[in-house]
Design a protein around this motif. Structure first.
Motif, PDB file in Angstrom:
ATOM      1  N   GLY A   1     -49.208 -26.524 -18.921  1.00  0.00           N
ATOM      2  CA  GLY A   1     -49.994 -27.779 -18.015  1.00  0.00           C
ATOM      3  C   GLY A   1     -51.266 -28.278 -18.698  1.00  0.00           C
TER       4      GLY A   1
ATOM      5  N   LYS B   1     -50.802 -29.202 -24.176  1.00  0.00           N
ATOM      6  CA  LYS B   1     -50.343 -28.858 -25.673  1.00  0.00           C
ATOM      7  C   LYS B   1     -49.162 -29.769 -25.941  1.00  0.00           C
ATOM      8  CE  LYS B   1     -48.584 -24.724 -24.443  1.00  0.00           C
ATOM      9  NZ  LYS B   1     -48.804 -24.558 -23.097  1.00  0.00           N
ATOM     10  N   SER B   2     -47.992 -30.049 -25.123  1.00  0.00           N
ATOM     11  CA  SER B   2     -46.938 -30.796 -25.559  1.00  0.00           C
ATOM     12  C   SER B   2     -47.106 -32.193 -25.878  1.00  0.00           C
ATOM     13  CB  SER B   2     -45.747 -30.704 -24.493  1.00  0.00           C
ATOM     14  OG  SER B   2     -45.460 -29.338 -24.268  1.00  0.00           O
ATOM     15  N   SER B   3     -48.170 -32.628 -24.541  1.00  0.00           N
ATOM     16  CA  SER B   3     -48.532 -34.139 -24.668  1.00  0.00           C
ATOM     17  C   SER B   3     -49.167 -34.170 -25.995  1.00  0.00           C
ATOM     18  CB  SER B   3     -49.421 -34.522 -23.608  1.00  0.00           C
ATOM     19  OG  SER B   3     -48.874 -33.993 -22.255  1.00  0.00           O
TER      20      SER B   3
ATOM     21  N   LEU C   1     -61.805 -35.609 -22.505  1.00  0.00           N
ATOM     22  CA  LEU C   1     -61.546 -36.716 -23.645  1.00  0.00           C
ATOM     23  C   LEU C   1     -60.012 -37.243 -23.341  1.00  0.00           C
ATOM     24  CD1 LEU C   1     -62.918 -35.634 -26.919  1.00  0.00           C
ATOM     25  CD2 LEU C   1     -63.791 -37.162 -25.092  1.00  0.00           C
TER      26      LEU C   1
HETATM   27  N1  LIG Z   1     -56.554 -35.713 -22.242  1.00  0.00           N
HETATM   28  C1  LIG Z   1     -55.141 -35.016 -21.930  1.00  0.00           C
HETATM   29  N2  LIG Z   1     -54.432 -34.532 -22.849  1.00  0.00           N
HETATM   30  C2  LIG Z   1     -53.168 -34.019 -22.679  1.00  0.00           C
HETATM   31  N3  LIG Z   1     -52.537 -34.078 -21.230  1.00  0.00           N
HETATM   32  C3  LIG Z   1     -53.301 -34.800 -20.235  1.00  0.00           C
HETATM   33  C4  LIG Z   1     -54.538 -35.109 -20.678  1.00  0.00           C
HETATM   34  N4  LIG Z   1     -54.851 -35.721 -19.364  1.00  0.00           N
HETATM   35  C5  LIG Z   1     -53.890 -35.621 -18.557  1.00  0.00           C
HETATM   36  N5  LIG Z   1     -52.933 -34.856 -19.260  1.00  0.00           N
HETATM   37  C6  LIG Z   1     -51.465 -34.331 -18.471  1.00  0.00           C
HETATM   38  O1  LIG Z   1     -51.632 -33.134 -18.377  1.00  0.00           O
HETATM   39  C7  LIG Z   1     -50.196 -32.627 -18.413  1.00  0.00           C
HETATM   40  C8  LIG Z   1     -50.086 -31.639 -19.657  1.00  0.00           C
HETATM   41  O2  LIG Z   1     -48.801 -31.225 -19.625  1.00  0.00           O
HETATM   42  P1  LIG Z   1     -48.045 -31.000 -20.916  1.00  0.00           P
HETATM   43  O3  LIG Z   1     -48.284 -31.669 -22.152  1.00  0.00           O
HETATM   44  O4  LIG Z   1     -46.619 -30.540 -20.646  1.00  0.00           O
HETATM   45  O5  LIG Z   1     -48.985 -29.475 -21.130  1.00  0.00           O
HETATM   46  P2  LIG Z   1     -48.092 -27.962 -21.690  1.00  0.00           P
HETATM   47  O6  LIG Z   1     -47.246 -28.248 -22.970  1.00  0.00           O
HETATM   48  O7  LIG Z   1     -49.675 -27.263 -22.264  1.00  0.00           O
HETATM   49  O8  LIG Z   1     -47.642 -27.285 -20.627  1.00  0.00           O
HETATM   50  C9  LIG Z   1     -49.617 -34.048 -18.466  1.00  0.00           C
HETATM   51  O9  LIG Z   1     -48.953 -34.438 -17.417  1.00  0.00           O
HETATM   52  C10 LIG Z   1     -50.429 -34.866 -19.117  1.00  0.00           C
HETATM   53  O10 LIG Z   1     -50.079 -36.333 -18.813  1.00  0.00           O
END
Ligand SMILES: Nc1ncnc2c1ncn2[C@@H]1O[C@H](COP(=O)(O)OP(=O)(O)O)[C@@H](O)[C@H]1O
Ligand SMILES: Nc1ncnc2c1ncn2[C@@H]1O[C@H](COP(=O)(O)OS(=O)(=O)O)[C@@H](OP(=O)(O)O)[C@H]1O
Length: 429
Positions: free
Chosen positions: A273, A276-278, A416
């Motif tokens: 959460g 990373k993926s985003s 950010l």
């Molecule tokens: N600045 C940001 N960068 C990346 N994700 C963010 C940010 N702000 C909020 N988020 C939210 O955080 C969540 C991150 O989830 P995800 O990318 O699946 O993380 P991970 O792959 O680390 O589990 C998403 O719902 C995304 O929309």
């Protein structure tokens, strides 16, 4: 030129012609360090295998123990064959064919040296290069290098300085024009035996060839070998099978030349959460838009296929990251910018992945989002399940996350926006 002149009373030496006629040249020959670069392996029939070449340095006799490089295999000289009959001794400059008592796998470009000699294998060195072509020398472009009898690809990675041929002053340069001389750094695509030119001119010099036109564009003398990381294929391997490394003729540098950029690994690490993926996804979109060749490896997806046999125990996570590191390395060798998004909670596992890459080619990005924010986001509802005891070994709750100590980049998703972070990352890469 011919006589001493009274107009140069300060000069007490002989006139130029006298000097040229009497100058001692034998000390230019290295008679102590045996070097026979193999030019051709002569196998006219099954009973004869001779290694032909011109003795570059040292003295060679039948009965002498020799070592082949880079393999390091040792044997004894049986005969020194020439057109005019066998020799009892051979000196530098003589063209000879050597037969050995053992059948060694030696090919063109390999060297025969004394059995006890410690000749370093390297692929990075400093050299004085004179540029011989109208098209200027470019750093980071792939050229062919002919060192003794070996041809291999490489790059001139930097010009330390250019020498002003009138004043001998050193000055900064980012390219070398026709007739310019510069001290340069060269990086070859293979690990080979190399000599300092002053020790052995025959094996310490090279020419530079344009790979498209096949024209000789430069010539150089090796000044000193530089520290080099041991390439992947030369490191100790602990494979359970009896295997040796098979070299492919097309090297990573050749693949990168066609792609227009080298391969790299952008390694995201952080809590579930954290983003990373985003981030990895948004970064790939931007790199793709700019025309880079990319590949995204994402934890959730890889665990559907390649790693579907692995769970979330510490040992399984270590194996997961080991496999991902190896795949990332393969993609990078193919000239692709590979982006990985795995929690990769253990420092040692991330460091092992890093070790597969050349320095600078592994960029660790710590997605440093605090646990409470990840838990608030909880995009997949996994934190809630973990708190309810429905998932055991959940990172940050009941399984550890070891914070990176020297990640190349740390990003704070709490401060950010996604697009700001992507801009920052693209600039870094
Ligand atoms: N600045 C940001 N960068 C990346 N994700 C963010 C940010 N702000 C909020 N988020 C939210 O955080 C969540 C991150 O989830 P995800 O990318 O699946 O993380 P991970 O792959 O680390 O589990 C998403 O719902 C995304 O929309
Ligand atoms: N116990 C436990 N702990 C952490 N994460 C869990 C767990 N069980 C399932 N998941 C889901 O698996 C994703 C993490 O897989 P990874 O391959 O990145 O994990 S690891 O690097 O091997 O630790 C992770 O994805 P991200 O949220 O994208 O990080 C989760 O969706």
């Amino acid at each position: 030129m011919v006589n001493q002149s009274d107009r140069t009373p300060w000069y007490e030496g002989p006139a130029l012609l006298e000097l040229l006629e009497t100058v001692e040249v034998t000390h230019d020959q290295n008679l102590s360090d045996l070097r026979l670069p193999v030019q051709y392996v002569n196998r006219p029939n099954l009973d004869f295998r001779g290694y032909c070449g011109t003795l570059a340095a040292g003295i060679l006799r039948p009965g002498q123990k020799v070592k082949a490089l880079p393999s390091g295999k040792v044997s004894t000289v049986e005969r020194i064959v020439t057109f005019d009959g066998d020799l009892e001794v051979a000196y530098p400059g003589q063209a000879i064919t050597v037969t050995l008592e053992d059948e060694l796998d030696i090919s063109r470009g390999d060297w025969l040296v004394e059995a006890e000699a410690e000749v370093p294998l390297s692929n990075v060195f400093e050299a004085d290069i004179v540029w011989m072509h109208d098209t200027a020398m470019e750093t980071d472009r792939l050229y062919d290098f002919k060192l003794a009898t070996r041809d291999l690809a490489g790059q001139i990675t930097a010009i330390d300085y250019q020498v002003d041929i009138n004043t001998l002053e050193h000055r900064k340069a980012d390219h070398l024009d026709l007739n310019a001389i510069g001290r340069c750094r060269v990086e070859l695509t293979e690990l080979v035996p190399l000599d300092d030119y002053r020790k052995s001119p025959g094996t310490g010099s090279f020419i530079v060839i344009d790979r498209l036109t096949n024209v000789t564009v430069g010539a150089g003398m090796i000044h000193q070998l530089l520290e080099t990381e041991v390439p992947y294929e030369y490191r100790d391997h602990d494979s359970k099978a009896e295997v040796v490394w098979n070299r492919s003729s097309v090297t990573p540098a050749m693949r990168a030349q066609i792609k227009g950029h080298t391969g790299k690994c952008i390694w995201f690490t952080g809590l579930s959460g954290s983003g990373k993926s985003s981030l990895a996804n948004a970064l790939e979109v931007e790199l793709n838009r700019r025309g880079y060749h990319t590949m995204l490896l994402d934890g959730d997806n890889i665990r559907h296929g390649l790693c579907k046999d692995l769970g979330m125990s510490e040992a399984d996570r270590t194996e997961n990251i080991r496999r991902v590191g190896e795949i990332a390395k393969l993609f990078a060798d193919a000239g692709i910018i590979v982006i990985t998004a795995f929690i990769s909670p253990f420092r040692a596992d991330r460091d092992n992945a890093r070790k597969l890459f050349k320095e600078g080619d592994f960029i660790e990005v710590h997605v440093d989002t605090p646990l409470d924010i990840c838990e608030q986001r909880d995009p997949k509802g996994l934190y809630q399940k973990a708190r309810e005891g429905k998932i055991k070994d959940f990172t940050g709750i009941n399984s550890p996350y070891e914070v990176p100590r020297n990640a190349e980049v740390k990003v704070s998703t709490a401060e950010l926006s996604l697009s700001e972070l992507v801009t920052h990352l693209v600039k870094y890469i």
